[in-house]
Design an enzyme around this catalytic site. Sequence first.
Site, mmCIF file in Angstrom:
data_model
loop_
_atom_site.group_PDB
_atom_site.id
_atom_site.type_symbol
_atom_site.label_atom_id
_atom_site.label_comp_id
_atom_site.label_asym_id
_atom_site.label_seq_id
_atom_site.Cartn_x
_atom_site.Cartn_y
_atom_site.Cartn_z
ATOM 1 C CD GLU A 85 0.497 1.152 42.883
ATOM 2 O OE1 GLU A 85 1.082 1.891 43.714
ATOM 3 O OE2 GLU A 85 1.063 0.722 41.865
ATOM 4 C CD GLU A 113 6.964 6.294 41.959
ATOM 5 O OE1 GLU A 113 6.372 6.709 42.985
ATOM 6 O OE2 GLU A 113 7.079 5.081 41.694
HETATM 7 ZN ZN ZN Z 1 3.017 2.878 43.130
#
Ligand code: ZN
Length: 501
Positions: free
Chosen positions: A296, A267
């Site tokens: 991502e 995160e």
């Molecule tokens: Zn992620």
Amino acid sequence: MDHAYAYRELRARMREAARLGSIRNLLDWDMQTVMPAAGQGFRAEQAGFLAGEIHRRVADPAVGELLDAVEEAYSDPGDLSPQAANTRHWRRAFDRASRVPEELQTAIAKAGAAGQAVWARARGQNDWGLFAPSMEEMVGLKRQEADALDYADEPYDALLDEFEPGLTTRKLEAVFPQLARELPPIVRQALELSTGTPAVLDRILPAERIEAFAVLTARTIGYDFQAGRLDFSAHPFSMEIGPGDVRITTRIEPDGLSSALFATIHETGHALYSAGLPTEHWGEPAGQALSTALHESQSRLWENHVGRSTGFWRHFHPLLLETIPELAGVSLQSLLHAVNAVRPGFIRVEADEASYNLHVLLRFELERALFRGEVGVRDLPGAWNERTRQLLGNPPPDDARGVLQDVHWSMGYFGYFPTYTLGNLYAAQLFETARTAFPDMEERFSRGDFSFLLSWLRDTIHSQGARFDGADLIERVTGRPCGADSFLEHLRDKYLGGSFS
Ligand code: ZN
């Protein structure tokens, strides 16, 4: 209409929608972290109100007229200015919002809310038949949505584009078959060479010490606690509220040092990206992160390439033992083994770095077959089990740990899973480029220096906003089209090169 006037007007309207979006994010953060349970109903009302206000601004027919005027000036596909990128993304958002009939949008939202509840029951009872009618309905609705949106080659393309602008089935077919061929033998060999799965990270530990170590790692790799905070939630997430306020959450369980730590680093990677977006373009696509896969890639780069590296642990090993004295005596080598262990299983979210993409590959193939009409909803469990056996060695013991394990399909998230794998591939290719730029990278990590890498990512990726589509930006930064080679090389290097065997 004068295009300069139209551009200013359009930007003002879109920034207003973005401000409403940031308020919605704050409400969402609150709901997932500290909101009392009884506030649920009213919060849904608030969220629905904001969604309507945002939609009204984005889909207003006047926006279409402004766009027509602006596009006269910014229609050159070779124009790399922020204005051109903004125009392109505003057009895309307008078309998405205005082409799909409102009744269909409402039907999808309702089917998603109802479907989630049915899915939870069906998974609990291990009963695909219970969920199948909801799934049939959702697939039908999403096919209608794809038809309304239009697509290049097949309906699934329209769904992919929602999460990853510019992504098509054909582009994925250029990388997934290689993963299908080359990943399973790597996973098998890594398992054979592995000396077992050291359980040092599964020990029962005081939650506040796990938290202290998670905070230390986030801060050390560059997360600014003056411009963010770490809280707890059932599912870890990062949330951009606005400039100077990007928050992260993690989940801490007494035997979950590893999951708390890597969720925090993951995160943090997302948050570093959000915090590095150009604030002068806040509220415009040029100041936003619109590629799910690129987002991502940032979380995976920090989580897997940095957070599981030898240099990282050379620095953090003594700090870990100091922060969590219960781990006294744990060697650097056993830590490295533990954080890099290969444990192929049936559950995607528990998968290791090597086998994870096989889980995504399975979902991509099934989604593609579903939307091509090659497989029916009733036949999904059989298709799932057979392909799992081929890719991971064994079929799941039941549907709850197989075709029913993820919530996404019940919400209509088709075309979302592939962005996870793309993110992994982007991360590996970026990291390889960074390693060429900084040959002493491991050495710097072991001294606790991560700032050079963050600065490099800020320059090459974060500061670009959505000026380029994900795959295009990766190609610009790394000098070659995105593929699976860097990722596979990274795994071979790590698992078959002798460092962890
Ligand atoms: Zn992620």
